[in-house]
Enzyme design. Structure first.
Site, PDB file in Angstrom:
ATOM      1  N   TYR A  78       0.837  -1.203   0.000  1.00 51.93           N
ATOM      2  CA  TYR A  78       0.000   0.000   0.000  1.00 51.93           C
ATOM      3  C   TYR A  78       0.868   1.247   0.000  1.00 51.93           C
ATOM      4  O   TYR A  78       2.069   1.196   0.282  1.00 51.93           O
ATOM      5  CB  TYR A  78      -0.953   0.013   1.202  1.00 51.93           C
ATOM      6  CG  TYR A  78      -0.297   0.356   2.525  1.00 51.93           C
ATOM      7  CD1 TYR A  78      -0.303   1.663   3.007  1.00 51.93           C
ATOM      8  CD2 TYR A  78       0.324  -0.615   3.291  1.00 51.93           C
ATOM      9  CE1 TYR A  78       0.289   1.983   4.221  1.00 51.93           C
ATOM     10  CE2 TYR A  78       0.922  -0.309   4.500  1.00 51.93           C
ATOM     11  CZ  TYR A  78       0.904   0.991   4.956  1.00 51.93           C
ATOM     12  OH  TYR A  78       1.508   1.302   6.153  1.00 51.93           O
ATOM     13  N   CYS A  79       0.235   2.379  -0.312  1.00 47.08           N
ATOM     14  CA  CYS A  79       0.898   3.675  -0.264  1.00 47.08           C
ATOM     15  C   CYS A  79      -0.091   4.688   0.320  1.00 47.08           C
ATOM     16  O   CYS A  79      -0.865   4.342   1.203  1.00 47.08           O
ATOM     17  CB  CYS A  79       1.405   4.090  -1.646  1.00 47.08           C
ATOM     18  SG  CYS A  79       0.107   4.291  -2.883  1.00 47.08           S
ATOM     19  N   ARG A  80      -0.103   5.896  -0.194  1.00 49.90           N
ATOM     20  CA  ARG A  80      -1.056   6.891   0.305  1.00 49.90           C
ATOM     21  C   ARG A  80      -2.395   6.768  -0.403  1.00 49.90           C
ATOM     22  O   ARG A  80      -3.432   6.677   0.218  1.00 49.90           O
ATOM     23  CB  ARG A  80      -0.505   8.311   0.140  1.00 49.90           C
ATOM     24  CG  ARG A  80      -1.448   9.390   0.692  1.00 49.90           C
ATOM     25  CD  ARG A  80      -0.941  10.799   0.458  1.00 49.90           C
ATOM     26  NE  ARG A  80      -0.760  11.094  -0.949  1.00 49.90           N
ATOM     27  CZ  ARG A  80      -1.736  11.457  -1.797  1.00 49.90           C
ATOM     28  NH1 ARG A  80      -2.970  11.561  -1.364  1.00 49.90           N
ATOM     29  NH2 ARG A  80      -1.468  11.708  -3.062  1.00 49.90           N
ATOM     30  N   ILE A 127      -3.505   4.224   2.166  1.00 46.31           N
ATOM     31  CA  ILE A 127      -3.845   4.364   3.577  1.00 46.31           C
ATOM     32  C   ILE A 127      -4.873   5.477   3.790  1.00 46.31           C
ATOM     33  O   ILE A 127      -5.568   5.497   4.806  1.00 46.31           O
ATOM     34  CB  ILE A 127      -2.571   4.607   4.422  1.00 46.31           C
ATOM     35  CG1 ILE A 127      -2.848   4.348   5.910  1.00 46.31           C
ATOM     36  CG2 ILE A 127      -1.988   5.992   4.160  1.00 46.31           C
ATOM     37  CD1 ILE A 127      -1.609   4.289   6.774  1.00 46.31           C
TER      38      ILE A 127
END
Length: 126
Positions: A89-91, A117
């Site tokens: 995952y990332c932003r 996230i």
């Protein structure tokens, strides 16, 4: 016809070798599926944002590997086994797709990308 045949064979070879074959792709899953996997399996949760983003809040147990640093050696330090289940995952979901594709190209075989996230409805720690 004899002139066309070599080009047709070359075309088929190139088409067959491009795209995502076994071992060079990843799966996109929902955040709910990712959470279920975290709760029931041994997984590596991989945060591919930058250090300051990670420090401001991350999924519990996540390890940091910024997308711009992914290469054979750095990936091996965080994910020693190429068949480990890795949840990425990332932003917002853009960098995680790039990172997932890079890991798949390095030969990792169980990569699951689940977005960012910023829409994660579960616990976050800092």
């Amino acid at each position: 016809m004899k002139r066309i045949l070599p080009f047709a064979i070359l075309f088929l070879l190139l088409v067959g070798c491009s795209g995502s074959g076994a071992g060079s792709s990843y799966q996109q899953i929902t955040q709910e599926e990712a959470k279920e996997m975290m709760d029931t399996q041994e997984v590596i949760v991989l945060d591919v944002r930058e250090q300051d983003e990670y420090d401001s809040g991350h999924i519990p147990g996540a390890v940091l590997l910024p997308v711009g640093t992914i290469e054979e050696d750095t990936a091996a330090q965080v994910i020693p086994e190429k068949d480990s289940t890795v949840l990425v995952y990332c932003r917002s979901g853009n960098r995680s797709k790039t990172a997932s594709a890079a890991l798949a190209e390095l030969g990792y075989t169980s990569i699951y990308e689940f977005g960012g996230i910023n829409t994660w409805p579960y616990e976050i720690e800092s």
